[in-house]
Design a protein around this motif. Structure first.
Motif, short mmCIF file in Angstrom:
data_model
loop_
_atom_site.label_atom_id
_atom_site.label_comp_id
_atom_site.label_asym_id
_atom_site.label_seq_id
_atom_site.Cartn_x
_atom_site.Cartn_y
_atom_site.Cartn_z
N HIS A 188 0.84 -1.21 0.00
CA HIS A 188 0.00 0.00 0.00
C HIS A 188 0.87 1.26 0.00
CE1 HIS A 188 -4.08 -1.60 0.73
NE2 HIS A 188 -3.47 -2.55 1.42
N ALA A 189 1.81 1.32 0.92
CA ALA A 189 2.64 2.52 1.06
C ALA A 189 3.49 2.75 -0.19
CB ALA A 189 3.52 2.42 2.31
N ASP A 190 4.06 1.68 -0.73
CA ASP A 190 4.88 1.81 -1.94
C ASP A 190 4.04 2.31 -3.12
OD1 ASP A 190 7.03 0.84 -0.48
OD2 ASP A 190 6.99 -1.16 -1.39
N TRP A 191 2.84 1.76 -3.27
CA TRP A 191 1.97 2.18 -4.37
C TRP A 191 1.61 3.66 -4.23
CZ3 TRP A 191 -2.88 4.21 -5.22
CH2 TRP A 191 -3.35 4.14 -6.54
N LEU A 192 1.19 4.05 -3.04
CA LEU A 192 0.83 5.45 -2.81
C LEU A 192 2.02 6.37 -3.06
CD1 LEU A 192 -1.38 5.00 0.37
CD2 LEU A 192 -2.16 5.99 -1.81
N ALA A 225 2.59 9.42 1.67
CA ALA A 225 1.95 8.12 1.40
C ALA A 225 1.51 7.47 2.71
CB ALA A 225 2.91 7.21 0.65
N LEU A 226 2.37 7.52 3.71
CA LEU A 226 2.02 6.95 5.02
C LEU A 226 0.89 7.72 5.69
CD1 LEU A 226 5.58 6.01 6.29
CD2 LEU A 226 3.77 4.44 5.53
N LEU A 227 0.86 9.04 5.48
CA LEU A 227 -0.24 9.85 6.00
C LEU A 227 -1.56 9.44 5.35
CD1 LEU A 227 -1.38 12.23 7.66
CD2 LEU A 227 -0.84 13.67 5.70
N LEU A 228 -1.57 9.27 4.04
CA LEU A 228 -2.79 8.85 3.34
C LEU A 228 -3.23 7.46 3.79
CD1 LEU A 228 -2.15 10.10 -0.31
CD2 LEU A 228 -3.79 11.02 1.36
#
Length: 189
Positions: free
Chosen positions: A126-130, A153-156
């Motif tokens: 998830h984080a890598d994709w974002l 990305a981690l915030l989202l």
């Protein structure tokens, strides 16, 4: 029921049980009741609950990664991609189901090591994709970030996961989209 159908039914019901009760709270007896087969038959397909969990997560990750790849290649702006990503979660809360990654994360202390690693991988995907979508958005000049793409990305991801937990607890999936939309709009032009 054919062997392949039984295995698929077991995986589908195990996913529902994990997403409603948690990994630690369901048993082969629950699956036996829901599928209508003996526990011994379940052990024939999945000798251990850990193996069942591993196959379930691996199958889910394969499907989910394909969906992310398809979304990443869509010819649309970054905001639309991010909002579509958020929709995956909003849809997953239908019928009172917690998103699989959130349900497993809540039980991580009770998971076997092999599954703990998969949950970590799940969140890393998830984080890598974002992060990749945000980097692309910066390059296309339709995203403005207040910190690094990884932190954003981690915030989202955190916003989305937190909104899912709140929505699940309140039995109100309408909470997810507005919370995530606000986070996305704070980053997009």
């Amino acid at each position: 029921m054919a062997q392949t159908e039984t295995k698929s039914a077991l995986l589908a019901e195990a996913e529902i049980l994990i997403r409603t009760k948690g990994y630690a709270a369901f048993s082969y007896a629950d699956l036996s009741d829901r599928i209508g087969i003996r526990k011994a038959s379940i052990h024939h397909h999945f000798p251990t609950k850990e193996l069942l969990g591993v196959v379930l997560v691996d199958t889910y990750l394969e499907r989910f990664t394909a969906e992310l790849d398809a979304l990443a290649t869509k010819r649309t702006d970054t905001k639309s991609k991010l909002l579509s990503y958020g929709d995956f979660f909003a849809v997953s809360l239908r019928d009172g189901l917690m998103p699989l990654c959130g349900a497993l994360a809540a039980d991580v202390a009770y998971l076997p090591t092999s599954m703990q690693k998969r949950v970590k991988t799940f969140f890393e995907i998830h984080a890598d994709w974002l992060e990749a979508i945000l980097r692309d958005g910066v390059a296309r000049n339709d995203v403005r970030l207040s910190s690094s793409p990884r932190k954003c990305a981690l915030l989202l991801l955190s916003t989305l996961q937190g909104a899912c937990v709140v929505a699940w607890a309140l039995k109100d999936p309408t909470i997810i989209k507005p919370a995530f939309r606000q986070a996305v709009e704070n980053m997009t032009k």
